[in-house]
Design an enzyme around this catalytic site. Structure first.
Site, mmCIF file in Angstrom:
data_model
loop_
_atom_site.group_PDB
_atom_site.id
_atom_site.type_symbol
_atom_site.label_atom_id
_atom_site.label_comp_id
_atom_site.label_asym_id
_atom_site.label_seq_id
_atom_site.Cartn_x
_atom_site.Cartn_y
_atom_site.Cartn_z
ATOM 1 N N PHE A 20 4.102 -39.924 8.267
ATOM 2 C CA PHE A 20 5.363 -40.348 8.879
ATOM 3 C C PHE A 20 6.325 -39.166 8.826
ATOM 4 C CE2 PHE A 20 9.479 -42.338 9.222
ATOM 5 C CZ PHE A 20 9.287 -43.471 10.002
ATOM 6 N N GLU A 31 0.237 -45.744 2.995
ATOM 7 C CA GLU A 31 -0.645 -44.947 2.145
ATOM 8 C C GLU A 31 0.148 -43.919 1.339
ATOM 9 O OE1 GLU A 31 -4.663 -42.156 2.571
ATOM 10 O OE2 GLU A 31 -3.464 -42.632 4.335
#
Length: 407
Positions: free
Chosen positions: A229, A264
């Site tokens: 991200f 994650e």
């Protein structure tokens, strides 16, 4: 060895600092829209140049890596004042070529500009727009990129080096694996200009066993796991990451095949953003904050609410604890001792094996220390956040109908 080379190497041994560059400083990143170029620096370069993040053998070294704001086509240029004549030196061009796509133009800036202009004659974002939102009167659009198309795969290749430069321990994914998704956030421009890339995220679709009955009925269940991200440094500090994440969650909530939204290995910054975004979303979706109590909380309600919100156990537990601390902070029908016991109970279960090996006094001390650290961190995350309660959410009613009202 020539006399000149001998003198050069001798000078280098006497002044190694002159010939040693920090790779974090030497690598200079730019994004340009053709009118202006904005410079920003990487956080990490060890995946490219080694753990020491240094480059030896070049004087006044600069590695320029530039991207077009829309197509993200890269340009690479390497400049230095002087170079040691040593066959053991790192070949900078060959090193960078391992991490940038084949389309990267080297040294010839005019050729790069010409190639961008040529590409833009027919270029379209290689995917479908799935959502949009406004921030400070600027519209932002989220596209799900088609990684099965050549253009979609190429865009990912252009973006992926940022994973190495901005995510600690980041690594490239196999974008040709059909289970990977790529979502890109764009800033919409006026009609006469192209949009600009703001950030992106990758997410993996894990198959989840739905139980024997659902499996026999060929019901698909997916846990979608956000892996990488990134919001470009030039757009950070504006709340765009939180909005990007929240709108992705909204999109995934509407997908009946997705049963859980997972992240994650989030770093601390992402965890903070996620916690605040999720708390705000709960308020917008009519979550019943009154159900969150420190004593005798309804476990069946927890199960139903978590499932309908598609939150993983760890994250939902954090949110419940944050809500309890928020209530405690605002004197909302909870006691400090009950909240402390509620949180310590989870901490004990999480660390049971290690704590059971300690004597009771040490175990109590360890739990209290862990609780105090967590309480302090939770209050930092909560900050000046306000949690509105607009509608009741009992964890059993149709989540879809409530979500539609909130859209």
């Amino acid at each position: 060895m020539s006399l000149e080379n001998s003198k050069q190497i001798s000078a280098a041994s006497l002044q190694p600092e002159v010939w040693t560059s920090s790779s974090n400083d030497a690598l200079k990143l730019f994004i340009t829209d053709g009118e202006q170029a904005i410079n920003f620096q990487p956080l990490f370069t060890y995946p490219i140049f080694g753990d020491a993040e240094t480059i030896y053998g070049y004087k006044d070294l600069n590695i320029f890596l530039c991207f077009d704001h829309y197509t993200f086509k890269p340009f690479l240029n390497i400049k230095y004042k002087e170079k040691l004549d040593d066959p053991e030196l790192v070949d900078l061009k060959a090193t960078m070529d391992k991490y940038v796509p084949e389309c990267t133009v080297f040294k010839d800036e005019i050729a790069w500009v010409d190639s961008i202009n040529e590409e833009k004659k027919s270029y379209q974002i290689p995917g479908a727009r799935i959502d949009s939102f406004k921030k400070d009167d600027i519209e932002y659009q989220i596209y799900k990129i088609d990684l099965k198309s050549a253009a979609g795969l190429e865009l990912h290749k252009r973006l992926q080096i940022l994973v190495l430069l901005y995510i600690e321990a980041g690594s490239f994914i196999d974008a040709e694996d059909d289970l990977w998704d790529l979502y890109v956030l764009y800033e919409k421009a006026p009609e006469d200009k192209e949009p600009s890339i703001v950030g992106f995220t990758t997410a993996y679709n894990y198959w989840k066993y739905p139980g024997a009955k659902n499996f026999d009925n060929e019901k698909l269940e997916v846990r979608i796991k956000t892996s990488q991200f990134i919001i470009l440094p030039t757009y950070q500090g504006q709340g765009l990451g939180q909005l990007f994440y929240s709108h992705l969650c909204k999109y995934w909530l509407a997908n009946k095949d997705i049963v859980e939204i997972v992240v994650e290995d989030p770093n601390e910054g992402f965890d903070d953003m996620r916690d605040r975004a999720d708390l705000k979303r709960l308020g917008e979706l009519g979550f019943d904050f009154d159900k969150v109590v420190a004593k005798d909380i309804d476990q069946e309600w927890i199960k139903n609410a978590r499932a309908q919100l598609k939150l993983e156990k760890r994250q939902f537990a954090r949110l419940l604890e944050l809500i309890l601390l928020y209530k405690l902070k605002h004197n909302k029908d909870v006691s400090k001792s009950e909240v402390r016991l509620f949180i310590k109970r989870r901490l004990y279960k999480k660390n049971k094996e290690g704590l059971d090996a300690l004597d009771e006094a040490t175990r109590r001390d360890k739990l209290q220390t862990a609780y105090q650290a967590l309480e302090e961190d939770y209050y930092r995350i909560l900050g000046d956040l306000r949690l509105p309660v607009k509608r009741k959410f009992d964890g059993k009613d149709s989540f879809e109908s409530k979500k539609k009202k909130a859209d």
